[in-house]
Design a protein around this motif. Sequence first.
Motif, PDB file in Angstrom:
ATOM      1  N   ASN B 296       9.489  12.399 -14.648  1.00  0.00           N
ATOM      2  CA  ASN B 296      10.927  12.463 -14.456  1.00  0.00           C
ATOM      3  C   ASN B 296      11.331  12.329 -13.000  1.00  0.00           C
ATOM      4  OD1 ASN B 296      11.766  12.646 -17.088  1.00  0.00           O
ATOM      5  ND2 ASN B 296      11.346  14.829 -17.173  1.00  0.00           N
ATOM      6  N   ASP B 297      10.349  12.249 -12.116  1.00  0.00           N
ATOM      7  CA  ASP B 297      10.636  11.998 -10.709  1.00  0.00           C
ATOM      8  C   ASP B 297      10.543  10.487 -10.506  1.00  0.00           C
ATOM      9  OD1 ASP B 297      10.259  13.427  -7.682  1.00  0.00           O
ATOM     10  OD2 ASP B 297       9.548  11.378  -7.909  1.00  0.00           O
ATOM     11  N   ILE B 298      11.603   9.896  -9.963  1.00  0.00           N
ATOM     12  CA  ILE B 298      11.655   8.425  -9.919  1.00  0.00           C
ATOM     13  C   ILE B 298      10.442   7.849  -9.206  1.00  0.00           C
ATOM     14  CG2 ILE B 298      12.977   6.429  -9.189  1.00  0.00           C
ATOM     15  CD1 ILE B 298      15.457   8.078  -9.254  1.00  0.00           C
ATOM     16  N   LYS B 299      10.114   8.441  -8.045  1.00  0.00           N
ATOM     17  CA  LYS B 299       9.039   7.820  -7.268  1.00  0.00           C
ATOM     18  C   LYS B 299       7.672   8.036  -7.896  1.00  0.00           C
ATOM     19  CE  LYS B 299       9.484   7.538  -2.617  1.00  0.00           C
ATOM     20  NZ  LYS B 299       9.829   8.027  -1.265  1.00  0.00           N
ATOM     21  N   ARG B 300       7.492   9.170  -8.556  1.00  0.00           N
ATOM     22  CA  ARG B 300       6.208   9.371  -9.245  1.00  0.00           C
ATOM     23  C   ARG B 300       6.080   8.399 -10.412  1.00  0.00           C
ATOM     24  NH1 ARG B 300       2.852  13.752  -8.562  1.00  0.00           N
ATOM     25  NH2 ARG B 300       2.216  13.718 -10.728  1.00  0.00           N
ATOM     26  N   LEU B 301       7.203   8.194 -11.094  1.00  0.00           N
ATOM     27  CA  LEU B 301       7.202   7.217 -12.186  1.00  0.00           C
ATOM     28  C   LEU B 301       6.808   5.843 -11.658  1.00  0.00           C
ATOM     29  CD1 LEU B 301       9.892   6.907 -14.914  1.00  0.00           C
ATOM     30  CD2 LEU B 301       9.137   4.893 -13.737  1.00  0.00           C
ATOM     31  N   LEU B 302       7.418   5.473 -10.517  1.00  0.00           N
ATOM     32  CA  LEU B 302       7.125   4.152  -9.963  1.00  0.00           C
ATOM     33  C   LEU B 302       5.671   4.058  -9.520  1.00  0.00           C
ATOM     34  CD1 LEU B 302      10.356   3.455  -7.916  1.00  0.00           C
ATOM     35  CD2 LEU B 302       9.701   2.552 -10.127  1.00  0.00           C
ATOM     36  N   ALA B 303       5.135   5.171  -8.995  1.00  0.00           N
ATOM     37  CA  ALA B 303       3.745   5.151  -8.544  1.00  0.00           C
ATOM     38  C   ALA B 303       2.817   4.906  -9.727  1.00  0.00           C
ATOM     39  CB  ALA B 303       3.400   6.460  -7.851  1.00  0.00           C
ATOM     40  N   TYR B 304       3.065   5.598 -10.839  1.00  0.00           N
ATOM     41  CA  TYR B 304       2.222   5.379 -12.020  1.00  0.00           C
ATOM     42  C   TYR B 304       2.408   3.968 -12.546  1.00  0.00           C
ATOM     43  CZ  TYR B 304       0.276  10.003 -12.707  1.00  0.00           C
ATOM     44  OH  TYR B 304      -0.452  11.147 -12.577  1.00  0.00           O
ATOM     45  N   SER B 305       3.640   3.451 -12.408  1.00  0.00           N
ATOM     46  CA  SER B 305       3.844   2.087 -12.883  1.00  0.00           C
ATOM     47  C   SER B 305       3.086   1.088 -12.003  1.00  0.00           C
ATOM     48  CB  SER B 305       5.331   1.798 -12.933  1.00  0.00           C
ATOM     49  OG  SER B 305       5.613   0.558 -12.412  1.00  0.00           O
ATOM     50  N   SER B 306       2.843   1.446 -10.739  1.00  0.00           N
ATOM     51  CA  SER B 306       1.988   0.595  -9.908  1.00  0.00           C
ATOM     52  C   SER B 306       0.582   0.562 -10.469  1.00  0.00           C
ATOM     53  CB  SER B 306       1.935   1.109  -8.474  1.00  0.00           C
ATOM     54  OG  SER B 306       3.174   0.955  -7.854  1.00  0.00           O
ATOM     55  N   VAL B 307       0.096   1.718 -10.936  1.00  0.00           N
ATOM     56  CA  VAL B 307      -1.230   1.752 -11.560  1.00  0.00           C
ATOM     57  C   VAL B 307      -1.264   0.776 -12.725  1.00  0.00           C
ATOM     58  CG1 VAL B 307      -2.881   3.190 -12.792  1.00  0.00           C
ATOM     59  CG2 VAL B 307      -1.621   4.133 -10.863  1.00  0.00           C
ATOM     60  N   GLU B 308      -0.183   0.796 -13.513  1.00  0.00           N
ATOM     61  CA  GLU B 308      -0.104  -0.102 -14.665  1.00  0.00           C
ATOM     62  C   GLU B 308      -0.169  -1.564 -14.235  1.00  0.00           C
ATOM     63  OE1 GLU B 308       3.848  -0.482 -16.048  1.00  0.00           O
ATOM     64  OE2 GLU B 308       3.270  -2.416 -16.830  1.00  0.00           O
ATOM     65  N   ASN B 309       0.649  -1.919 -13.223  1.00  0.00           N
ATOM     66  CA  ASN B 309       0.715  -3.328 -12.840  1.00  0.00           C
ATOM     67  C   ASN B 309      -0.573  -3.801 -12.191  1.00  0.00           C
ATOM     68  OD1 ASN B 309       3.432  -4.655 -13.347  1.00  0.00           O
ATOM     69  ND2 ASN B 309       3.947  -2.570 -12.755  1.00  0.00           N
ATOM     70  N   ILE B 310      -1.191  -2.918 -11.404  1.00  0.00           N
ATOM     71  CA  ILE B 310      -2.505  -3.264 -10.856  1.00  0.00           C
ATOM     72  C   ILE B 310      -3.472  -3.473 -12.017  1.00  0.00           C
ATOM     73  CG2 ILE B 310      -4.471  -2.219  -9.689  1.00  0.00           C
ATOM     74  CD1 ILE B 310      -2.546  -3.378  -7.752  1.00  0.00           C
ATOM     75  N   GLY B 311      -3.312  -2.670 -13.067  1.00  0.00           N
ATOM     76  CA  GLY B 311      -4.147  -2.846 -14.253  1.00  0.00           C
ATOM     77  C   GLY B 311      -3.968  -4.233 -14.848  1.00  0.00           C
TER      78      GLY B 311
END
Lengths: 312, 656
Positions: B296-311
């Motif tokens: 629910n924290d915008i930047k933490r969400l975006l950080a995890y989404s970086s993991v996804e995109n790197i994936g």
Amino acid sequence: MKLLLDIVQAVLLVALAPLVRGIVSRIKARIQNRQGASVWRPYSELRKLFAKEDLVPPTASFVFRLSPVLLFAVTVAAAAFIPVLHASALLGTMGDFILLAYLLAFGRFFLMLGAMDGGGAFGGMGASREALVSTLAEAPLLLALTAVAVVARIATLAGIVQWTLQQDFFRLSAVHALAVAALALVAIAETGRIPVDNPTTHLELTMIHESMVLEHSGPSLALIEWASAIKLNVMIALLIALFAPWGMATAFTAAGLAIAIAVYALKVAALAVVLAVVESSVAKLRMYMVPDFLGVACALSILAVVFTAVMR
Amino acid sequence: MIYGFNTFLLLLLVAPIVSLLCVKMKKARALSPIVLVVALLTGAATTGVSFWRGDRLSLDLSRLTPLPFALTVDRLSAFFLLLICAVSVPVVLYSASYIERHYEGLRRDGLWILLPAFIASMVLVVTASTGFAFLFGWELMTLLSAGLIMMEGDAGQRRHNIFIYLLMMHVGAAAVIGAFLLFLPHAPGLTFAAMRTVAAQMPQGMRTAIFLLAFLGFGTKAGIVPLHLWLPRAHPIAPSPVSALMSAVMLKTAVYAFVRFGFDFLGTGPAWWGYLVLAAGAVSGVLGVLYALAENDIKRLLAYSSVENIGIIFMAIGAAMVLRAYGAPSLAALALLAALLHAINHALFKSTLFLGAGSVSDATHTLNMEELGGLLNRMPVTGIAMLVACCSIIGLPLFNGFVGEWLAFRAFLGGSTLPPIAPAIVLPLVAGVLALIGGVAAACFAKLYGVVFLSRPRSEKAEHAREVPVLMQLGVALPAAACVLIGVFPAIVLWPLMTTISELMPGTAMPAQATSIATVLPWLALAVIAIVAVVALVRRTVRVTATWACGQPGLDARMQYSGTALSKPLRKVFSQVYRPDRAVNISPAGQPYFPETISYRSVRTTSFERALYRPAVDAVVAAAHRLRRLQTGNIQVYLLYLFLALVSLLLFMRFL
């Protein structure tokens, strides 16, 4: 001539979508021993809605009014992908099934945003449930289409149809059987029919699509309703095109076209009866049973893909 | 052209000095962003021209350094250099306003000194053509980014997070150094040219060891699961422009380095290398996006989404390696095209998203979604740019994210044409994984955008939000515009990318699939715009009226669905992934139905922390305890150690 037919079939998919919906409701009513409304009722509903005014909540942003328009536009664009009367389509010769699936996702995303923009509780609830269903439907949809494309060795819908037309119906592989089952389950989920969602419900415990569109009214609602009718029609046309395209016109003769239209109408009618029977005989699933339902679709589509490699 | 390149490097090195000199002069402070932007534009222009002409720029500084130190810009380097320059320009423009508004004194000066240095270190990493230069840049990049994070403050939990970041980066760097050292016996100077030639003659075991070390090292930097632990800790605590640079650009340097090792040095390897990368990418993609959904924290969400995109990027790279190993170079080129395109795309939309998150926190002083809402009406430019970025990241057609994912799909689909049965099953199935990732990402970003930007504000802070200054708007708008441009006309990046790939894999040409998507997308855009225009002609009278509240006096913000509620159904379905530690305290204990207070706590420690990192950390601490016995504090014992070390070294040299 070819281009003209491409345009005509796309326009037919869009224009006759409410009729298909009306026919399904009518058959359903008959099965349930009711008189049922006229098959043209969806058209009068659209006309009524287009004549009304748009009610917009004061807190909403432009996304609220943009989302029905975008949903309608991409759904119509998706209709231009499907070969109906002959093995070609306006965008179906260049665009492939991945683009089609993602176009449908495009519309859904904006529908969810529009629902959340309403500012009430129902919109968010609907969006949340739609997210559940559409997320889990995405993988089986693409895998089932992948399996068919792999067997046909081509990814464009027109190409797949062309390939299928040259095959013998009785010699189609197990891949097709698995894929059609998976795709049928996904189509039910994607178009919000029983047992996943109930298109006629207005009970907050059960509704998905209806609660997303609850705050929309007038022309916006008309566009959404029309778009969802087109989506149902697109899914039916997709099932027909991929798994039973025989009868499509191969040459541009008046007789060929007449046969193509008649055969297609018959197939749609048959699918409408199947849909009506399913909807009348099955109870709506509890929401947390939907993942199991789509899990079956997923398993079927995975098997279909595995079989493409094993059986070649 | 080399003069342009030298000017670029010189300006980049001068920029921190300018910032240093401007510390005292208030009026000259605008100079540092100007110098930096000029430097970046010079760099972009130079690399652009040399890329187009196919020049190979090089700069040898070995005379000045103890070990060979040289820079070379070939097409692959030029591509990543362009990416760095192109993404850094909006970030610097944004910072010019953001840093002035948020920091003062030492912190502001520190940011302006470290920011150009950080960009320079990334430039060094992608242009280095000797092992020494590369490792120098690699280490500098880690330290400078940690320094930039520290500028935000280093109290308590932050310090712990920075420690984890530095620790993991150095474990990764150790693996990278190991990968280089294995080349040392065969290529003494560790120049890339020599490494390229000797790699083919090395024994297979050695090549595998190099590959594994490189994957471990660069995978840590890129944030591949389970080496991603630092990413959701370090990115959210950095200043927003720095988060944007770290996520959009720094992660890509790891992709660059991995492609450099995997495709340039090692060339074709056994198929299991590719399967390993593919599996790691798929796991990162799925878990990354599922974790993002729950945040629910915008930047933490975006950080995890970086993991996804790197994936996703690594899935495509893995597919390219598999396809290459099975002798399908044109399909491998398609997969690599997908990977590199997704690298640019992710850089563009993720910088928009992180900068936009910075604007949100600038306007509302919070990043907690549950306190936001209705920002689109209050911050229209930021809101529209964020909408574009959200559409791009989930891969909607007509936005750039789609093109990369589409190419990846087609490459996976192409696996079915391979004669062996394993890739013909695995690769098409991976398309399903990609579809699942896309589906969850759509849910995740519908939640992000719907909760933060749409409907009613959930707090006073969000209620009174105002649009940010022009430079910050420009910072989010520029990359968002690029997202749409690439999404509708992908040919503008596909052709340059293909020339890069045919340099890496000679004999490959533009795959037909890529040409077809580049043809169909403009038509599709035209069709959609035409339909929207027609629909817009429909007469619509609009009346603004309150949402019907079932007859109640009115709706308020708390009646809306919250971010937590939105993601609940999916979290329930994937509960095996999350497994939160929940605690409900009801007091008094005997009265569950008439409680005085209820407190609820739900903490998600990822299973990796529990199963993988905890034992490793415990083992290291235990080993350190045992080693402590060596430290007696007695000087004679230390002298004995010295003597023993000397003797063993002499023996070693004698008998080697």
